[in-house]
Motif scaffolding. Structure first.
Motif, PDB file in Angstrom:
ATOM      1  N   ASP A 180      -4.416   2.519  -1.921  1.00 29.47           N
ATOM      2  CA  ASP A 180      -4.861   2.942  -0.587  1.00 29.47           C
ATOM      3  C   ASP A 180      -4.730   4.457  -0.473  1.00 29.47           C
ATOM      4  N   GLU A 181      -5.826   5.147  -0.631  1.00 27.78           N
ATOM      5  CA  GLU A 181      -5.869   6.609  -0.567  1.00 27.78           C
ATOM      6  C   GLU A 181      -4.679   7.230  -1.292  1.00 27.78           C
ATOM      7  N   SER A 229      -8.468  -0.021   4.874  1.00 28.22           N
ATOM      8  CA  SER A 229      -7.072  -0.399   4.652  1.00 28.22           C
ATOM      9  C   SER A 229      -6.867  -1.866   4.986  1.00 28.22           C
TER      10      SER A 229
END
Ligand SMILES: Nc1ncnc2c1ncn2[C@@H]1O[C@H](COP(=O)(O)OP(=O)(O)OP(=O)(O)O)[C@@H](O)[C@H]1O
Ligand SMILES: [Mg+2]
Lengths: 281, 370
Positions: free
Chosen positions: B159-160, B44
């Motif tokens: 991000d995910e 991240s």
């Protein structure tokens, strides 16, 4: 909670009704008393029903100066409204900005700033009222709306509440807005304030009532009847009359003094409900 | 159309934690790079420094060969899809998607055109008036995608984005993202800790560990030729089996005492671990040319339908040796199996976890267990 027991239902409703009655009784007494003549009020025991004066008392109050106040009730109401609105809006504006700075900006001594604001919570208004009076007098703000409003609009409580709310805003939302090209003002206007609607409405009601009920400060800095507020005038009505207290005027003024706060609460209540339904989750 | 280049990017947080230790990465135009790694490895952080949400402590970030280190996120012309979507809760789907365009001063009718086009692309046309809370998880995810797409950014960052969805929807959205990314041809960096997602989506895969890039390459290359033991253990499910090796003159010794001659190995002394994927362990009977080395006892079976995973015990090895058997295999718990493997399928790592090259032609030659 809901229990399927009819007996309990009836009992709780009865209790609720009783409490409502208890709360309403003084208002009712004041309301009926305000429709009696002075003679009637002094010649009989408290009546629970309307008197023969009817709206006459109100007409009298609204039409000219009375009771040695040197002004009519309408002016009093307007003064109080201006003061309460000024205080409520000013407090909200200042506390929103202060909380915004404290929560979303990294600047030196940020924590110190927060604590300085927070510490002022511990000083009651009365403690600093004399120095404040000096300052306001030096600035020539006695007998003015600015003098009534300005010293009261810094609010640690509101700043603290707004800060707590801002802290619950997810950081991703701030970042998404940054990526979407929203600068600090845009973010405040487009995202933070709409999200705070419910909180702002609640804060507005509380602050409006706070402003409306101010007694000591307006009493200190106003001599001119043109800047007299209705709450102060109530007390003055009780004492200024030589001899008999004009209860019919006092109660009628009190009833009138209740109307704007009630109106504000009713108006804002819609926003709480709407806000709650709208922005849940 | 953009390229993205990271030159020795370092990130040191104010609290003293160094989350990135010099990342070098070059992303070609239209490429989808997937960054995987365990929790806390700095995925991240990497994405956020590229986005401009975190400052860069050291190194250079180039978009289209322009240095953008000092630019605000909005000026970098990137779009980001967050794990929890970060939709504006008080705005309708339309307003959510239009917000960035509005802030840029795009004319109203163009905003309307672009938002409706994007909504059609993502099957959101019916939902434009809804608020985020009136949407299902998958729909919210699509709105978040739409908000990114509508801006036609230089670079997409994810991000995910799928980790809040249920398994079935995740597979569906995975394909959707792949399809859209190819169709729009936007350079993308995608962070995930799900290795299946990583393998299936990536043009190239970046495996991170502790703020370093362990290896970067196509998914199949990383799977077949992991550069480090970490990469080998991270990719593949169930994970690769690792057998500690002991040196013995010109050979190495497996935990059960069997010796393996590694013919062309430059220095047998370097080899510390032998890695074999569960699917590369086969029953000796089916490979008569390979001598059976590993006599194991089945302790537990996990039937998955097409395959059955057997957790077996090899004498001298503390961990289970996991074997992927055919789904129709009649193995029972407590049964003994003789397993064989081809040297070509083995991975040898040294004590530092680095890959030791072994020629693919080398056949495993086994001697009697002593
Ligand atoms: N704002 C911050 N301040 C200080 N340290 C941070 C901050 N954010 C992350 N870190 C640290 O940096 C390291 C990398 O964090 P990061 O969030 O990039 O991990 P990640 O790979 O995204 O993990 P996950 O898969 O759990 O999301 C961690 O050790 C974390 O504790
Ligand atoms: Mg993360």
């Amino acid at each position: 909670m809901h229990y399927r027991r009819p007996g309990l239902d009836r009992l709780s409703h009865a209790l609720l009704a009783l409490c409502c009655l208890l709360f309403l009784l003084p208002v009712w007494l004041a309301f009926t008393a305000s429709t009696h003549t002075l003679d009637a009020l002094y010649s009989q025991t408290a009546s629970l029903w309307f008197g023969e004066a009817g709206w006459g008392n109100y007409r009298h109050l609204l039409s000219g100066s009375f009771g040695g106040l040197g002004t009519d009730v309408l002016t009093l109401l307007i003064n109080s409204t201006i003061m309460a609105l000024g205080i409520a809006i000013g407090k909200i504006a200042i506390s929103v900005l202060a909380a915004y700075a404290i929560v979303f900006f990294r600047f030196p001594f940020r924590r110190l700033c927060f604590w300085l604001i927070f510490i002022t919570l511990m000083l009651p208004v009365e403690v600093r009222i004399l120095p404040t009076f000096e300052v306001v007098a030096d600035l020539g703000l006695l007998d003015s709306y600015a003098g009534l409003i300005l010293p009261l609009i810094a609010s640690a409580t509101a700043t603290f509440l707004m800060r707590q709310f801002f802290l619950t805003v997810p950081p991703e939302l701030v970042e998404a807005a940054r990526i979407d090209g929203a600068g600090p003002w845009r973010f405040l206007r487009d995202i933070l304030l709409p999200l705070s609607k419910t909180n702002l409405a609640a804060l507005f009601v509380i602050m409006f009532l706070y402003g409306w009920n101010q007694y000591l400060w307006p009493l200190l800095i106003t001599n001119d009847a043109d800047y007299l507020t209705i709450v102060v005038s109530l007390k003055r009505l009780l004492t200024s009359a030589d001899g008999l207290v004009p209860w019919q005027n006092v109660t009628a003024t009190a009833i009138l003094a209740m109307l704007p706060p009630v109106a504000v609460i009713l108006l804002m209540q819609r926003y709480f409900v709407k806000g709650l339904v709208d922005s849940e989750k | 159309m953009a390229t993205l280049r990271l030159n020795g990017i370092r990130k040191r947080y104010p609290n003293g934690i160094t989350a990135l230790h010099g990342i070098d990465l070059s992303v070609a135009d239209g490429e989808l790079i997937v960054v995987v790694g365990p929790s806390g490895c700095g995925k991240s952080t990497l994405l956020r420094t590229v986005a401009g949400l975190e400052s860069i402590s050291d190194g250079e970030l180039m978009i289209n060969e322009q240095r953008v280190n000092a630019l605000e996120p909005a000026e970098r012309d990137i779009a980001m899809v967050f794990q929890n979507y970060a939709l504006y809760p008080h705005m309708s789907v339309f307003e959510n998607m239009a917000y960035a365009l509005k802030n840029r001063g795009t004319p109203k009718d163009e905003i309307r055109r672009r938002v409706t086009d994007t909504a059609r692309l993502l099957d959101l046309a019916e939902l434009l008036d809804r608020r985020p809370r009136q949407l299902s998880g998958g729909q919210r995810q699509r709105v978040a995608m739409g908000r990114a797409i509508v801006r036609e950014p230089q670079v997409f960052l994810f991000d995910e984005p799928l980790s809040n969805l249920d398994a079935k929807l995740r597979v569906q959205m995975r394909l959707e993202i792949r399809r859209l990314q190819k169709r729009l041809g936007i350079t993308s960096v995608y962070v995930t800790h799900d290795q299946v997602e990583a393998m299936t989506l990536a043009d190239r895969l970046v495996v991170m560990n502790g703020g370093h890039v362990e290896q970067c390459g196509t998914p199949m290359m990383l799977y077949a030729q992991p550069a480090t033991r970490f990469v080998a253990s991270f990719l593949g499910s169930p994970a690769m089996n690792f057998l500690p090796l002991a040196a013995h003159r010109d050979a190495v010794v497996l935990p059960n005492g069997a010796q393996v001659a590694l013919p062309d190995m430059l220095s047998a002394g370097r080899a510390a671990t032998l890695g074999i994927r569960p699917e590369h362990l086969v029953e000796a009977a089916s490979q008569p040319e390979a001598a059976a080395v590993l006599d194991v006892t089945v302790e537990m079976l996990e039937p998955l339908g097409a395959d059955t995973l057997a957790y077996t015990r090899l004498p001298g090895l503390d961990e289970w040796l996991v074997v992927r058997l055919d789904g129709a295999h009649a193995a029972r718990e407590g049964q003994r199996l003789s397993l064989a493997f081809a040297m070509a399928n083995c991975h040898v790592f040294d004590a530092q976890g680095m890959r030791v090259p072994v020629s693919n032609e080398a056949s495993v030659s086994l001697r009697e267990a002593q």
